[in-house]
Structures are given as C-alpha cells and as structure tokens.
Design an enzyme around this catalytic site. Structure first.
Site, mmCIF file in Angstrom:
data_model
loop_
_atom_site.group_PDB
_atom_site.id
_atom_site.type_symbol
_atom_site.label_atom_id
_atom_site.label_comp_id
_atom_site.label_asym_id
_atom_site.label_seq_id
_atom_site.Cartn_x
_atom_site.Cartn_y
_atom_site.Cartn_z
ATOM 1 N N ASP A 102 67.768 91.175 19.204
ATOM 2 C CA ASP A 102 66.307 91.142 19.175
ATOM 3 C C ASP A 102 65.837 92.054 18.047
ATOM 4 O O ASP A 102 65.874 91.656 16.887
ATOM 5 C CB ASP A 102 65.817 91.566 20.568
ATOM 6 C CG ASP A 102 64.326 91.446 20.765
ATOM 7 O OD1 ASP A 102 63.755 90.448 20.305
ATOM 8 O OD2 ASP A 102 63.732 92.344 21.385
ATOM 9 N N LYS A 130 67.159 86.354 17.743
ATOM 10 C CA LYS A 130 65.713 86.214 17.486
ATOM 11 C C LYS A 130 65.408 86.914 16.173
ATOM 12 O O LYS A 130 64.926 88.047 16.161
ATOM 13 C CB LYS A 130 64.927 86.973 18.576
ATOM 14 C CG LYS A 130 64.604 86.231 19.830
ATOM 15 C CD LYS A 130 63.617 87.109 20.633
ATOM 16 C CE LYS A 130 63.670 86.826 22.094
ATOM 17 N NZ LYS A 130 62.926 87.840 22.876
ATOM 18 N N VAL A 152 63.294 85.157 27.160
ATOM 19 C CA VAL A 152 64.127 84.177 27.870
ATOM 20 C C VAL A 152 64.994 84.856 28.936
ATOM 21 O O VAL A 152 65.286 86.047 28.845
ATOM 22 C CB VAL A 152 65.029 83.399 26.886
ATOM 23 C CG1 VAL A 152 64.194 82.572 25.937
ATOM 24 C CG2 VAL A 152 65.946 84.345 26.109
ATOM 25 N N ASP A 158 68.340 88.977 31.888
ATOM 26 C CA ASP A 158 67.550 89.250 33.101
ATOM 27 C C ASP A 158 66.078 89.468 32.826
ATOM 28 O O ASP A 158 65.664 89.741 31.694
ATOM 29 C CB ASP A 158 68.088 90.511 33.783
ATOM 30 C CG ASP A 158 67.730 91.777 32.994
ATOM 31 O OD1 ASP A 158 68.035 91.817 31.779
ATOM 32 O OD2 ASP A 158 67.133 92.698 33.576
ATOM 33 N N ARG A 164 70.048 86.629 36.015
ATOM 34 C CA ARG A 164 71.253 86.619 35.177
ATOM 35 C C ARG A 164 72.185 85.473 35.552
ATOM 36 O O ARG A 164 72.956 84.995 34.737
ATOM 37 C CB ARG A 164 72.038 87.933 35.333
ATOM 38 C CG ARG A 164 71.312 89.157 34.814
ATOM 39 C CD ARG A 164 72.287 90.328 34.753
ATOM 40 N NE ARG A 164 71.631 91.621 34.688
ATOM 41 C CZ ARG A 164 71.225 92.197 33.565
ATOM 42 N NH1 ARG A 164 71.371 91.575 32.419
ATOM 43 N NH2 ARG A 164 70.653 93.378 33.597
HETATM 44 P P1 5GP Z 1 67.513 94.918 20.701
HETATM 45 O O1 5GP Z 1 68.088 96.303 20.754
HETATM 46 O O2 5GP Z 1 68.175 94.005 19.710
HETATM 47 O O3 5GP Z 1 66.032 94.937 20.544
HETATM 48 O O4 5GP Z 1 67.623 94.338 22.136
HETATM 49 C C1 5GP Z 1 68.703 93.750 22.686
HETATM 50 C C2 5GP Z 1 68.521 93.796 24.186
HETATM 51 O O5 5GP Z 1 67.149 93.568 24.563
HETATM 52 C C3 5GP Z 1 69.291 92.671 24.803
HETATM 53 O O6 5GP Z 1 70.615 93.068 25.106
HETATM 54 C C4 5GP Z 1 68.466 92.362 26.021
HETATM 55 O O7 5GP Z 1 68.840 93.205 27.081
HETATM 56 C C5 5GP Z 1 67.044 92.718 25.659
HETATM 57 N N1 5GP Z 1 66.266 91.507 25.263
HETATM 58 C C6 5GP Z 1 65.732 91.231 24.064
HETATM 59 N N2 5GP Z 1 65.095 90.038 24.065
HETATM 60 C C7 5GP Z 1 65.242 89.549 25.316
HETATM 61 C C8 5GP Z 1 64.809 88.337 25.953
HETATM 62 O O8 5GP Z 1 64.182 87.430 25.401
HETATM 63 N N3 5GP Z 1 65.157 88.202 27.258
HETATM 64 C C9 5GP Z 1 65.859 89.141 27.950
HETATM 65 N N4 5GP Z 1 66.135 88.888 29.228
HETATM 66 N N5 5GP Z 1 66.281 90.291 27.382
HETATM 67 C C10 5GP Z 1 65.975 90.483 26.078
HETATM 68 MG MG MG Z 2 70.234 93.865 28.119
#
Ligand code: 5GP
Ligand code: MG
Length: 183
Positions: A102, A130, A152, A158, A164
């Site tokens: 993300d 994303k 999502v 989750d 999950r």
């Molecule tokens: P990042 O550190 O890249 O922002 O986030 C990664 C983590 O954010 C993922 O492992 C997940 O836990 C959470 N996350 C980011 N986008 C989503 C999403 O659309 N749905 C869910 N369920 N978790 C997300």
């Molecule tokens: Mg996570």
C-alpha cells in the site's frame, strides 16, 4: 459473510491462476539458488501457503510479524513484533511476502531490517499492489494483482481482524465500516 461484501474483485479461480504465474516466475528466477520465504503475519499467511505449494524446490519458511497503529483502514506507525532467528536471516536469500503493498512502509521497513541483520539478499513478493497509494519509493519484485485505491478484504486481508478467511478478495459494504466505526 458474503452479504458483507459489496463486490468480488478476484475469485478463487483467478487467484490460484495468478499465483501459478507468480510461482513460476519465482521458481525460474531463483533457479538452483536456495532461499527462504518470509511471510509477514498475519495478512500474508493465506497467500504464502498457496504460493509455497506451487514452488517445486526445497525452500524454507519463516515468519515476521508487524503491526501498525492507525484507524481501521489505513496503516499508521509500524512496529516489528517478531523476527526470524538470526541463523534464519544471516547469509540467507530471503523472499519477503506480504498480502498487499500500500504505502510501502511495511515492506520497506522490514526489508531494511532483514538486510541490517545480515540477510545476503531480500526480494519481495506481494499478493496485491496499490501503486497509487505509495508514500515511500518501493516496488515489489513480484506481484500477483494490481488493485485500485479501494479497501479490500479476504484471502488473508482483514477489517478489524475479520474476513481473513474469505476465499476471494472483495470490497466491504459501506454499512459494515459505518457500523464498526460507530461501535
Ligand atoms: P503499507 O505499509 O504498504 O502501507 O501497508 C501494508 C499493510 O496495510 C498490509 O499488510 C495490510 O495489513 C494493510 N492494508 C493496506 N491496504 C489494505 C486494504 O485494502 N485492505 C486491508 N485489509 N489491509 C490493507
Ligand atoms: Mg496487515
């Protein structure tokens, strides 16, 4: 549970087909090089378990746990709660696996930490990506699907600890968020 889902983005069949493709890429890319799959808990456990069973080499498996403090649908500050033992990291080729990329903060931070602790090489593999949400410069070496900027759930992902176990990936209905936020 199905009535909590607004629409399905990837069904079981599409998911397994996508994972077959990425498993073949990973297998070809490592060749005869030994490596360890490092699954980021909890979100990537479903993906990692399907992925490793499609990579026909004697790989090893390890886990890291990270949690972020934020509201329910965005990631905030990251804390590493659990890392593999030193002998599982030092001098090893690691394939770090997460459910979704993300902002990129989680993967970036864990990759740096594993390299700092002596990993020989860290490649990354994500189930979903994303790219529009990236806050740090980070691209994954392998990814199964790209998704739009949408929250999502399912297939390991989750909302407030739930969903999950859905075998597909879907977008939650707005009432479900609203209900959770009101509680
Ligand atoms: P990042 O550190 O890249 O922002 O986030 C990664 C983590 O954010 C993922 O492992 C997940 O836990 C959470 N996350 C980011 N986008 C989503 C999403 O659309 N749905 C869910 N369920 N978790 C997300
Ligand atoms: Mg996570």
């Amino acid at each position: 549970m199905k009535n909590h889902i607004e629409r399905v983005l990837f069904d079981e069949q599409e998911i397994l087909k996508g994972i077959d493709r990425v498993a073949a890429e990973v297998t070809a890319s490592y060749g005869s090089t030994e490596f360890t799959v490092v699954s980021i808990l909890k979100g990537s456990c479903v993906f990692a378990s399907d992925l490793i069973r499609r990579i026909p080499v004697p790989l090893e498996l390890a886990f890291v746990a990270a949690s972020s403090y934020g509201d329910g649908t965005t990631s905030g500050r990251l804390k590493l709660n659990f890392l593999p033992a030193e002998h599982e990291i030092q001098g090893r080729n690691l394939l770090l696996v997460d459910d979704i990329l993300d902002t990129g903060r989680t993967m970036h931070a864990i990759k740096q930490e594993l390299l700092k602790k002596g990993a020989a090489d860290v490649q990354t593999c994500v189930f979903l990506d994303k790219p529009s949400r990236r806050a740090v410069e980070f691209e994954s070496d392998y990814r199964v699907f790209e998704v739009e900027n949408l929250f999502v759930v399912g297939y390991g992902l989750d909302f407030a600890g739930r969903y999950r176990n859905l075998p597909y990936v879907g977008a939650l209905r707005e009432e479900i968020y609203a209900q959770a936020l009101a509680n």
